[in-house]
Design an enzyme around this catalytic site. Structure first.
Site, PDB file in Angstrom:
ATOM      1  N   SER A   1      33.236 -58.524  -8.408  1.00  0.00           N
ATOM      2  CA  SER A   1      33.920 -59.234  -9.222  1.00  0.00           C
ATOM      3  C   SER A   1      33.557 -58.619 -10.750  1.00  0.00           C
ATOM      4  O   SER A   1      32.705 -58.219 -10.993  1.00  0.00           O
ATOM      5  CB  SER A   1      33.814 -60.673  -9.425  1.00  0.00           C
ATOM      6  OG  SER A   1      34.417 -61.316  -7.886  1.00  0.00           O
TER       7      SER A   1
ATOM      8  N   ASP B   1      32.404 -62.230   6.843  1.00  0.00           N
ATOM      9  CA  ASP B   1      31.655 -61.680   5.901  1.00  0.00           C
ATOM     10  C   ASP B   1      30.367 -62.128   6.095  1.00  0.00           C
ATOM     11  O   ASP B   1      29.787 -63.307   6.378  1.00  0.00           O
ATOM     12  CB  ASP B   1      32.073 -62.383   4.470  1.00  0.00           C
ATOM     13  CG  ASP B   1      31.694 -61.770   3.292  1.00  0.00           C
ATOM     14  OD1 ASP B   1      31.036 -60.367   3.125  1.00  0.00           O
ATOM     15  OD2 ASP B   1      31.635 -62.359   2.138  1.00  0.00           O
TER      16      ASP B   1
ATOM     17  N   ASN C   1      34.912 -56.113  -2.175  1.00  0.00           N
ATOM     18  CA  ASN C   1      34.886 -57.629  -1.849  1.00  0.00           C
ATOM     19  C   ASN C   1      34.922 -58.714  -3.233  1.00  0.00           C
ATOM     20  O   ASN C   1      34.205 -58.117  -4.122  1.00  0.00           O
ATOM     21  CB  ASN C   1      33.450 -58.003  -1.321  1.00  0.00           C
ATOM     22  CG  ASN C   1      33.511 -57.744   0.096  1.00  0.00           C
ATOM     23  OD1 ASN C   1      34.493 -56.782   0.826  1.00  0.00           O
ATOM     24  ND2 ASN C   1      32.469 -57.966   0.989  1.00  0.00           N
TER      25      ASN C   1
ATOM     26  N   GLY D   1      30.176 -57.813  -4.060  1.00  0.00           N
ATOM     27  CA  GLY D   1      29.611 -58.226  -5.292  1.00  0.00           C
ATOM     28  C   GLY D   1      30.366 -57.387  -6.277  1.00  0.00           C
ATOM     29  O   GLY D   1      29.726 -56.992  -7.392  1.00  0.00           O
TER      30      GLY D   1
ATOM     31  N   SER E   1      32.817 -66.346   5.244  1.00  0.00           N
ATOM     32  CA  SER E   1      31.423 -66.393   5.497  1.00  0.00           C
ATOM     33  C   SER E   1      31.042 -67.400   6.184  1.00  0.00           C
ATOM     34  O   SER E   1      31.767 -68.156   6.384  1.00  0.00           O
ATOM     35  CB  SER E   1      30.614 -66.417   4.111  1.00  0.00           C
ATOM     36  OG  SER E   1      30.836 -67.799   3.772  1.00  0.00           O
TER      37      SER E   1
HETATM   38 ZN   LIG Z   1      28.438 -59.659   0.007  1.00  0.00          ZN
END
Ligand SMILES: [Zn+2]
Length: 307
Positions: free
Chosen positions: A212, A82, A252, A210, A50
């Site tokens: 996880s 990202d 991701n 998002g 990121s």
């Molecule tokens: Zn994201």
């Protein structure tokens, strides 16, 4: 070995009914942990950074490190930006050697999102770099951007967006969210929206952010050894595996790697109070990253032997 864009990876993943893991890194140990797991599983992979990770590590250091580790460990990978915030950042990454970039105009008006995505696509494609965009808004916090509510992706708008921008993949909002605190109640993903987008955009790679799972055992380990991570809750792995078998080609995962690394380093330090060699505790963190990525390849992504 070299850095590659995501085009062929996504074509194979779509046909094969699996997803490519996109793992965020900002240091050497995270990078090696991810690549070692992918070597062990013979799995394709996207390494991503990121804006804040790039600021932390330095853009040229990151690119050189990913190239060298990919070569040394023997895994071809994509290096992806990202949540690129603007054209300048995307261009900077492309010029520095990234092979894929995200331009995140999801917080802008629709027409502005189309315009900025198109601008990045034009530049990126002239350099053989893939582009991901986002439509809809995820709840949670990512770098500097926070949203309290989901704004689910509209399938008809997704078709219009892809046709007008020529973007290579699209991140959609179906109920996943950024960070470690994803749900207050039961987890719920809008598979009906994903199905509708898949029907309207056949063979088109979809991205989930998002995503996880937030393993409660890992959170408990972190807390047992001095952590204070309360109420963390993620996406059930069965839901992610189902999404991978559909149009989702990239998932991701950042929070799970952060939690695993933190828990193992806390444990190592608590159990070895006289140890002060950074290679020992960072090495414990690296092993934990490798273990969690290996598990993701098996139970979430289904990407074993996709290299
Ligand atoms: Zn994201």
């Amino acid at each position: 070995m070299s850095l590659i864009n995501t085009k062929k990876m996504f074509e194979k993943a779509y046909k094969g009914g699996y997803s490519i893991g996109a793992f965020n890194i900002s240091d050497l140990e995270q990078l090696q942990g991810v690549l070692r797991a992918c070597k062990e599983k013979n799995s394709a992979v996207i390494i991503q950074a990121s804006k804040s990770a790039i600021e932390y590590a330095g853009i040229n250091t990151l690119v050189a490190m990913v190239k060298a580790a990919s070569d040394e460990i023997g895994v071809d990978c994509a290096l992806h930006l990202d949540h690129g915030p603007n054209f300048e950042m995307a261009k900077k990454c492309i010029d520095a050697g990234f092979t894929s970039v995200m331009i995140d105009g999801s917080h802008l008006d629709y027409e502005e999102n189309v315009a900025i995505t198109k601008e990045v696509v034009e530049y990126a494609h002239s350099k053989n770099v893939s582009v991901e965009a986002e439509l809809g808004v995820l709840a949670g916090t990512e770098d500097d951007v926070t949203s309290d509510v989901h704004k689910f992706t509209d399938p008809d708008q997704a078709v219009d967006f892809v046709n007008r921008t020529g973007v290579d993949s699209l991140a959609i909002a179906i109920g996943t969210s950024h960070g470690a605190f994803k749900f207050k109640g039961e987890a719920k993903l809008r598979f009906d929206i994903l199905e509708s987008i898949q029907a309207k955009l056949p063979n088109y790679p979809i991205v989930l952010h998002g995503a996880s799972a937030v393993d409660q055992e890992i959170v408990a380990t972190a807390n047992k050894f001095g952590g204070d991570i309360a109420g963390a809750k993620g996406i059930p792995v069965e839901m992610l595996r189902k999404a991978s078998s559909m149009a989702v080609c990239k998932i991701n995962m950042d929070t799970d790697l952060r939690l695993a690394m933190t828990a193992s380093m806390r444990k190592f330090m608590a159990e070895n109070p006289s140890q002060f060699d950074p290679r020992k505790y960072l090495g414990a963190g690296r092993d934990a990253i490798q273990a969690v990525v290996s598990e993701k390849i098996d139970i979430v992504l289904g990407s074993k032997d996709s290299l």
